[in-house]
Design a protein around this motif. Structure first.
Motif, PDB file in Angstrom:
ATOM      1  N   ARG A 135      11.667 -25.776   8.363  1.00  0.00           N
ATOM      2  CA  ARG A 135      10.411 -26.293   8.894  1.00  0.00           C
ATOM      3  C   ARG A 135       9.391 -25.164   9.088  1.00  0.00           C
ATOM      4  NH1 ARG A 135       8.695 -30.935  12.271  1.00  0.00           N
ATOM      5  NH2 ARG A 135      10.619 -31.918  11.646  1.00  0.00           N
ATOM      6  N   LYS A 174       9.110 -20.515  16.281  1.00  0.00           N
ATOM      7  CA  LYS A 174      10.499 -20.136  16.566  1.00  0.00           C
ATOM      8  C   LYS A 174      10.855 -20.460  18.011  1.00  0.00           C
ATOM      9  CE  LYS A 174      10.844 -16.371  13.254  1.00  0.00           C
ATOM     10  NZ  LYS A 174      10.758 -14.906  13.107  1.00  0.00           N
ATOM     11  N   SER A 200      -2.462 -17.158  17.334  1.00  0.00           N
ATOM     12  CA  SER A 200      -1.345 -17.916  17.893  1.00  0.00           C
ATOM     13  C   SER A 200      -1.353 -19.384  17.469  1.00  0.00           C
ATOM     14  CB  SER A 200      -1.326 -17.795  19.414  1.00  0.00           C
ATOM     15  OG  SER A 200      -2.520 -18.281  19.948  1.00  0.00           O
ATOM     16  N   ASN A 242      -1.666 -22.050  14.123  1.00  0.00           N
ATOM     17  CA  ASN A 242      -1.621 -22.159  12.669  1.00  0.00           C
ATOM     18  C   ASN A 242      -2.973 -22.651  12.139  1.00  0.00           C
ATOM     19  OD1 ASN A 242      -1.138 -22.807  10.012  1.00  0.00           O
ATOM     20  ND2 ASN A 242       0.839 -23.778  10.414  1.00  0.00           N
ATOM     21  N   TYR A 275       9.870 -33.679  17.217  1.00  0.00           N
ATOM     22  CA  TYR A 275      11.008 -32.805  16.904  1.00  0.00           C
ATOM     23  C   TYR A 275      11.956 -32.707  18.093  1.00  0.00           C
ATOM     24  CZ  TYR A 275      13.462 -28.769  14.943  1.00  0.00           C
ATOM     25  OH  TYR A 275      14.414 -27.928  14.431  1.00  0.00           O
ATOM     26  N   ARG A 280       6.147 -25.544   6.951  1.00  0.00           N
ATOM     27  CA  ARG A 280       4.988 -26.011   7.705  1.00  0.00           C
ATOM     28  C   ARG A 280       4.121 -24.874   8.248  1.00  0.00           C
ATOM     29  NH1 ARG A 280       3.200 -30.920   8.082  1.00  0.00           N
ATOM     30  NH2 ARG A 280       3.232 -31.147  10.350  1.00  0.00           N
ATOM     31  N   SER A 281       4.757 -23.810   8.697  1.00  0.00           N
ATOM     32  CA  SER A 281       3.961 -22.748   9.317  1.00  0.00           C
ATOM     33  C   SER A 281       3.559 -21.680   8.308  1.00  0.00           C
ATOM     34  CB  SER A 281       4.737 -22.079  10.454  1.00  0.00           C
ATOM     35  OG  SER A 281       5.137 -23.030  11.389  1.00  0.00           O
ATOM     36  N   PRO A 329       1.663 -23.130   3.960  1.00  0.00           N
ATOM     37  CA  PRO A 329       0.226 -23.437   3.804  1.00  0.00           C
ATOM     38  C   PRO A 329      -0.654 -22.211   3.954  1.00  0.00           C
ATOM     39  CG  PRO A 329       1.267 -24.931   5.378  1.00  0.00           C
ATOM     40  CD  PRO A 329       2.259 -23.862   5.093  1.00  0.00           C
ATOM     41  N   ASN A 330      -0.161 -21.185   4.636  1.00  0.00           N
ATOM     42  CA  ASN A 330      -0.993 -20.012   4.877  1.00  0.00           C
ATOM     43  C   ASN A 330      -0.829 -18.916   3.838  1.00  0.00           C
ATOM     44  OD1 ASN A 330      -2.377 -20.580   7.506  1.00  0.00           O
ATOM     45  ND2 ASN A 330      -0.261 -20.996   8.066  1.00  0.00           N
ATOM     46  N   TYR A 381       1.651 -17.552  15.609  1.00  0.00           N
ATOM     47  CA  TYR A 381       1.970 -18.977  15.473  1.00  0.00           C
ATOM     48  C   TYR A 381       3.332 -19.196  14.838  1.00  0.00           C
ATOM     49  CZ  TYR A 381      -0.113 -18.473  10.767  1.00  0.00           C
ATOM     50  OH  TYR A 381      -0.421 -18.073   9.510  1.00  0.00           O
ATOM     51  N   LEU A 428       9.756 -22.820  19.660  1.00  0.00           N
ATOM     52  CA  LEU A 428       9.952 -24.265  19.739  1.00  0.00           C
ATOM     53  C   LEU A 428      11.258 -24.699  19.081  1.00  0.00           C
ATOM     54  CD1 LEU A 428       6.333 -25.528  19.133  1.00  0.00           C
ATOM     55  CD2 LEU A 428       7.746 -26.057  21.115  1.00  0.00           C
ATOM     56  N   ALA A 429      12.070 -23.721  18.687  1.00  0.00           N
ATOM     57  CA  ALA A 429      13.393 -23.980  18.116  1.00  0.00           C
ATOM     58  C   ALA A 429      13.336 -24.728  16.790  1.00  0.00           C
ATOM     59  CB  ALA A 429      14.278 -24.740  19.119  1.00  0.00           C
ATOM     60  N   TYR A 430      12.229 -24.622  16.080  1.00  0.00           N
ATOM     61  CA  TYR A 430      12.141 -25.258  14.765  1.00  0.00           C
ATOM     62  C   TYR A 430      13.152 -24.630  13.803  1.00  0.00           C
ATOM     63  CZ  TYR A 430       7.704 -27.548  15.984  1.00  0.00           C
ATOM     64  OH  TYR A 430       6.740 -28.329  16.549  1.00  0.00           O
ATOM     65  N   SER A 431      13.594 -25.440  12.837  1.00  0.00           N
ATOM     66  CA  SER A 431      14.525 -24.911  11.840  1.00  0.00           C
ATOM     67  C   SER A 431      13.768 -23.983  10.895  1.00  0.00           C
ATOM     68  CB  SER A 431      15.125 -26.066  11.056  1.00  0.00           C
ATOM     69  OG  SER A 431      14.096 -26.734  10.352  1.00  0.00           O
ATOM     70  N   GLU A 447       5.891 -17.094  15.533  1.00  0.00           N
ATOM     71  CA  GLU A 447       6.738 -16.869  16.713  1.00  0.00           C
ATOM     72  C   GLU A 447       6.762 -18.120  17.583  1.00  0.00           C
ATOM     73  OE1 GLU A 447       5.357 -13.268  18.660  1.00  0.00           O
ATOM     74  OE2 GLU A 447       7.215 -12.316  17.979  1.00  0.00           O
ATOM     75  N   ALA A 448       5.588 -18.734  17.732  1.00  0.00           N
ATOM     76  CA  ALA A 448       5.509 -19.948  18.549  1.00  0.00           C
ATOM     77  C   ALA A 448       6.414 -21.029  17.973  1.00  0.00           C
ATOM     78  CB  ALA A 448       4.071 -20.438  18.627  1.00  0.00           C
TER      79      ALA A 448
END
Lengths: 275, 340, 331
Positions: free
Chosen positions: A181, A173, C113, C115, C130, A185-186, A189-190, A168, A175-178, A170-171
């Motif tokens: 973020r 990344k 895969s 979160n 986004y 966000r990813s 929390p984990n 998740y 999605l081109a998230y900064s 990698e997912a």
């Protein structure tokens, strides 16, 4: 973060811990509602009185009411416990996230700094700080902050190393998230649960070291009521006036126990939530 | 049809429940089958159907929250469910051996392969020289080159296919009569899988063992099994010899599995498109009163909702648990009926 | 396949990616050169618009690394990835964000895969905003559309990943990938972890979404059955290189490279009457750290000739759309 749904499964230890801490917090917020004695008032006519209806926990060698001293000390002790954990928690978590996520040179720099702090004896550091500043609450906080951030940094870093390879992330990344973020966000929390569990037990440790520092005269100064300081003041009268040391001791133990129970209960809930 | 002497393992009406979070999961709901001497018997089904649970129940290698509520498991003449833990230990490894999907977790990482083979030979009264000879012979038979050298190595020093061979060697050293193989090739690449399948087929002849094979892969079943049972939601829904089952399935779930398998060009017997089975597995804590497959079945009628079908013998040795099995006629399976 | 216009969507030229191994102290003292895993060892490949190109090979052959390099999860060591006229290997940040949005991925493991601490709705909401796919007001409608597209209920949005089965999670993964309107989709072993009946459902879904969304799919799999079902063209990979490329029919019915032939022979046949006893190939994949000299398959090849151990074969075009890296097919 802990959804309400999960709170349905409040387990017994968490429930017991919360109850204790809520009672203690009420004492800390409105000490005046429980006693009409001023904790610092000296009364020469009632020195070293044993517990009675008048003085529930007795009085000390200055005639001060132990019950009101213990109650008023709650605020400062809980504050020591919480604030000496909160700041290192934030600093350590941030550094751990950066260290674990980016790796490489930043990681080496942060982790070597951790190593240096690991090698430094805590009491020596505290005494050094007291020497520079002067004994008191600030010196106490400063020394606690300096020593306890490193545990959080290490804990969070090791969790990040596992989580950052999850699909998740990698997912995110893809999605081109900064990076910010992805980290907040990813990843955050984990990885937070074990740090939170550790923090609950760390509060206990910090309260105890706070009390120990005050006992040694390095922390909170007389006449401000603080459990460690009260115990320290009573040690000369241990055989004649046991109540001076026993009651603040019991409060210290019960509060510590409450936080430990919370930590225990949280770990059950947070660990379960992990995939 | 077959006498008790031919049968090595006979499981009758086995029922097993898991309790988790206050829920009761009905993992096995009356499993009956028997394995004959020298045959490979396959259990095929999707995850959660109970095929692995069955294999673990035989050796009572179950989690603490599992409870066998009914049934018998006869190994030769002994009911394994009545054995004490101590007596069961004499069966495990020595009479019934087990090979797993992942040798890296199934084998001890800090013992050499030699130590682990010797451990299997501990009750044989062989001298260590004789044990060495036996070990080398077994390693040769499972196709591990340079056995003298490789016996001294640890499992992590072996490569993928060799790990599986080492695990088979260690299991065979206990000289079991029945081998339970739980997804032995699932984690392997096709070329390695091919090697291991052939090795197991060879081992069966060579060591005279019977094999209980657990797999989700119909291809592996076709390559290895003499007879096969299809499992769904803790029930055996169909059981037959492999050829019959593959050519003329008589349970809609079996047929559905075959239709859902993408075919290779040389396998396309009929011009049929790949068809998924709609829906998903029912919850084991809340199985329907009637047939467990009812919600996904093309043939279902009201009877299916109310009444659990029994296992019916359609032709000698071919059983199916379906009220309307006769609606599936002819060769609707993966292969042609004409024996070639 | 034949009537589709052969517009190239992605042109990959001589792509290399290796992962250096950390050197031990002895290596350092003895001044041994540092070693590297050559995951992608010079791949050139054109991917056409609207096609499904399958990448097959054994584990460790580098197919996942190749996919991750294309999609910029790994920085390539050298080579070009031309996506719609832009070189992804050297694109500035702003344009990379758009390019990345158009290349999405579906992952293998339905359990890692997603979160675990984010509800499905939050996850979709975040990416929609986004990438400015829709406004805040329209987001809820759009989320419902997406869930409907992959055949999930509306109430899915409020729930967390742990509440779903493997097949449902894979549907969610597909919704996540398609939410940002990609052109190119990589499916990395997307159905390998699923049961047969569920696998078939997901394959159907992917096929219909490809048609409705005009997607180009790079389908990575080790499962030759699934590949045969879904792919238009097949590329076979061995130790970091593509060794055969052709249409699915060509590769499955008349494979050229000895490795492809062996792969197809190794596949367990469903026919119990065909129990051959000689394995198609012995031995394992060599390590991608020490790739054999000459032809990389020479160490396992049943028809290797002396020169195969010295000269690396080129990639020869044998007939239309069908090429192979084997000395036997030298023009």
């Amino acid at each position: 973060m802990i959804k309400l749904k999960k709170c349905k499964q409040l387990n017994p230890s968490l429930l017991a811990g919360l109850t204790i801490i809520i009672v203690i917090s009420v004492l800390a917020f409105i000490p005046g509602a429980f006693t009409h004695y001023n904790p610092t008032d000296i009364a020469s006519d009632s020195i070293l009185k044993a517990p009675s209806d008048l003085h529930l926990f007795g009085t000390d060698n200055f005639g001060r009411d132990i019950f009101s001293r213990v109650i008023y000390a709650t605020r400062i002790d809980v504050m020591i416990g919480i604030f000496s954990v909160l700041i290192p928690f934030i600093i350590g978590t941030t550094l751990g996230l950066i260290s674990g996520y980016y790796g490489g040179k930043i990681d080496s720099l942060i982790m070597r700094t951790v190593d240096i702090f690991m090698a430094f004896p805590y009491m020596v550091l505290a005494i050094a700080i007291v020497a520079i500043e002067q004994a008191g609450l600030w010196a106490l906080f400063l020394s606690m902050w300096l020593v306890s951030w490193k545990e959080y940094a290490r804990l969070i870093r090791s969790e990040v190393l596992v989580v950052k390879n999850a699909e998740y992330v990698e997912a995110a990344k893809v999605l081109a998230y900064s990076d910010f973020r992805i980290i907040t966000r990813s990843i955050l929390p984990n990885v937070l649960s074990s740090a939170i569990i550790y923090a609950a037990s760390d509060v206990v440790m910090c309260m105890l070291s706070g009390a120990a520092m005050s006992y040694l005269g390095l922390g909170v100064q007389a006449p401000t009521p603080e459990w460690g300081a009260i115990i320290s003041g009573g040690k000369a009268f241990l055989s004649t006036a046991w109540w001076i040391t026993i009651f603040p001791g019991i409060f210290l133990v019960v509060t510590g126990f409450g936080f430990s129970l919370i930590g225990d209960g949280l770990s059950d809930i947070l660990r379960k939530g992990r995939a | 049809m077959n006498t008790a002497k031919d049968t090595i393992l006979k499981v009758d009406n086995l029922k097993l429940q898991f309790s988790s979070n206050g829920q009761t999961l009905n993992a096995l709901n009356g499993i009956s089958f028997s394995i004959r001497r020298g045959e490979t018997f396959g259990f095929v089904g999707e995850s959660g159907c109970g095929k692995s649970t069955t294999s673990r129940a035989i050796l009572r290698l179950l989690a603490d929250n599992a409870k066998i509520t009914d049934g018998t498991i006869y190994y030769n003449e002994t009911d394994l469910l009545k054995l004490s833990e101590k007596d069961l230990r004499k069966i495990r490894g020595k009479e019934i051996g087990m090979i797993f999907q992942d040798p890296m977790t199934a084998l001890n990482p800090v013992l050499t392969i030699r130590k682990q083979i010797f451990e299997q030979l501990r009750d044989t009264k062989l001298s260590s020289k004789e044990k060495e000879i036996v070990a080398i012979e077994i390693m040769n038979k499972v196709g591990i080159p340079l056995p003298e050298k490789r016996l001294n190595e640890y499992i992590f020093q072996y490569s993928g296919g060799m790990r599986q061979r080492a695990m088979i060697a260690i299991t065979l050293a206990g000289n079991p009569k029945l081998l339970i193989a739980d997804e032995p090739t699932t984690a392997l690449d096709v070329t390695i899988q091919d090697q291991i399948i052939k090795l197991l087929n060879h081992v069966k002849e060579d060591f005279g063992v019977s094999i209980l094979l657990i797999t989700h892969d119909l291809g592996v079943v076709g390559r290895m099994c003499d007879r096969v049972a299809v499992m769904y939601a803790g029930y055996i829904v169909e059981m037959a010899d492999t050829y019959t089952l593959f050519s003329a399935p008589r349970h809609p779930y079996t047929k559905g599995l075959m239709d859902a398998l993408p075919k290779l060009p040389q396998e396309q017997t009929r011009n049929e498109e790949m068809k998924p089975i709609p829906g998903a597995l029912p919850s084991l804590s809340d199985l329907p009163q009637g047939c467990p497959f009812v919600s996904r079945c093309q043939l279902h009628q009201t009877l299916c909702q109310d009444q659990l079908p029994t296992m019916q013998e359609i032709s000698p040795g071919h059983f199916a648990r379906c009220h309307y099995f006769h609606k599936l006629e002819g060769c609707t399976g993966l292969i042609n009926c004409t024996k070639g | 396949m034949s009537d589709k216009a052969q517009n190239i969507l992605i042109k990959i030229q001589n792509l290399h990616k290796s992962f250096p191994l950390s050197r031990s102290l002895t290596d350092f003292v003895l001044r041994r050169p540092s070693k590297a895993v050559k995951a992608v060892d010079g791949i050139s490949l054109d991917i056409f618009e609207n096609e499904t190109l399958a990448l097959v090979g054994e584990s460790g052959c580098g197919k996942s690394s190749f996919a991750r390099t294309i999609i910029n999860l790994y920085k390539p060591d050298s080579g070009d990835i031309i996506f719609k006229g832009n070189n992804l290997a050297s694109l500035d940040k702003a344009n990379l964000k758009t390019a990345k949005r158009e290349c999405q991925m579906i992952f293998q493991d339905p359990y890692s895969s997603l979160n675990p601490r984010m509800s499905i709705g939050d996850m979709l909401h975040e990416e929609l905003l986004y990438h400015h796919i829709c406004s805040k007001k329209e987001a809820q409608t759009k989320i419902n559309e997406l869930l409907d597209m992959v055949n999930l209920n509306k109430d899915t949005a409020e729930r967390f990943p742990s509440e779903f089965s493997g097949g449902q999670r894979q549907r969610i993964g597909i919704a996540r990938a398609l939410a940002v309107n990609p052109k190119f989709l990589i499916a990395d072993e997307a159905v390998s972890a699923l049961d047969i009946s569920i696998q078939a459902q997901i394959l159907h879904l992917l096929q219909s979404l490809q048609r409705s969304h005009g997607l180009t799919i790079l389908f990575i799999s080790h499962d030759l059955r699934v590949v045969h079902y879904i792919a238009d063209r097949v590329a076979v990979m061995y130790l970091g290189k593509i060794i055969e490329l052709g249409t699915t029919d060509q590769v499955y019915t008349s494979p050229l490279h000895p490795y492809t032939k062996i792969l197809l022979d190794s596949l367990p046949s469903v026919d119990p009457r065909k129990k051959s006893s000689v394995p198609a190939i012995e031995g394992n994949l060599p390590s991608p750290i020490d790739i054999p000299p000459g032809c990389r398959f020479s160490t396992r090849c049943p028809n290797a000739k002396p020169h195969c151990f010295n000269d690396e074969p080129g990639f020869y075009k044998v007939n239309d759309d069908h090429s192979c890296a084997c000395h036997e097919y030298i023009a």
